[in-house]
Design an enzyme around this catalytic site. Sequence first.
Site, PDB file in Angstrom:
ATOM      1  N   LYS A   1       0.810  -1.226   0.000  1.00  0.00           N
ATOM      2  CA  LYS A   1       0.000   0.000   0.000  1.00  0.00           C
ATOM      3  C   LYS A   1       0.841   1.273   0.000  1.00  0.00           C
ATOM      4  CE  LYS A   1      -4.384  -1.509   0.429  1.00  0.00           C
ATOM      5  NZ  LYS A   1      -5.507  -1.082  -0.436  1.00  0.00           N
TER       6      LYS A   1
ATOM      7  N   SER B   1       1.336  -9.582  -0.639  1.00  0.00           N
ATOM      8  CA  SER B   1       0.960  -8.168  -0.558  1.00  0.00           C
ATOM      9  C   SER B   1       1.191  -7.524   0.792  1.00  0.00           C
ATOM     10  CB  SER B   1      -0.505  -7.991  -0.966  1.00  0.00           C
ATOM     11  OG  SER B   1      -1.344  -8.802  -0.163  1.00  0.00           O
TER      12      SER B   1
END
Length: 328
Positions: free
Chosen positions: A59, A309
Amino acid sequence: MNTEATEGAGLDTGLVSAADVRAAGDRIAPYVRRTPLLRLPGERLWVKPENRQPTRSFKVRGAVNAVGRLAGRGVRHVIVQSSGNHAQAIAYAAAEHGVRATVVLPDTAPELKVRAARGLGAEVVIVPPALREEACLALADRFGATVIGSDAYDVIAGHGTAGTELCLDLPDAGTVLVPVCNGGLLAGIAVAVKAADPAIRVIGVEPELAADGAASFRSGSRTAWPVELTYRTRADGLRAPVLGALAWEHIHRYVDDMVTVTEDAIDAAAILLWQKLEERAEPSGAVATAAYLTHQAHLPPGPVVAVLSGGNVAIGTETSEEPLVRST
């Protein structure tokens, strides 16, 4: 209330372009890490460990790109709603650029993600999951803050830099597996990968218990699931009830397929990543590897890349993420 402007070379189509991703790469380079590809022993799988980023998730790529552009235009206060990792990334980016950050988190968010956002200087507001969007918009109006959606244009462009890197490191990749929440990561990576080689298959991955994106892909239109369904999965970072509108436009154009994985497969993948690579994966971060383990027989020939991720995982506690990264 302000919302992040849609800017960039892709304005003729309304979509992020490869040029936007390249520009984002230059912009975020001082603030993020260029993660490597790790070969899973004995397999054709390569793992891209975005858990090694400063906030332990991908992110930060989109957050730094978006906040940096807004700060350059004089924005002094940004606000987001998030399950946790987007909040931490925005807090990090805001601190780096001297911008005030407010983050709205659900009351189901793991405590380590709440603490991390506060530790990075963000003001944290906790609400029930179904009220995240409403609360974020109301606070933006009250504070005059700029909302940064997790699939905002500059966020998608920043996330695309992960795709650029993996194509440079493994140009003969046959398939890229990408976790899906609201779809911003999948959208950005798809843009970058298809620009590098349109023959590489890009596949989104979701938990079976939060498969609104897969349902959207199959039906050809955005399909929402109630939070009562999506919040069943332990992959707390993938519980968004619907794909972001802008992310969906990219996914509809560039993505080749969407697949789902079980909770047991997610657990097994996270344990495997720890045992074989010593990489800590939160449940959300393990779904792409779980897709390889589950669907490898049906994947095209050639090397496969799974994006790990995030690694914001609590070890040895009774959180939703507890048993996934135990060593043996």
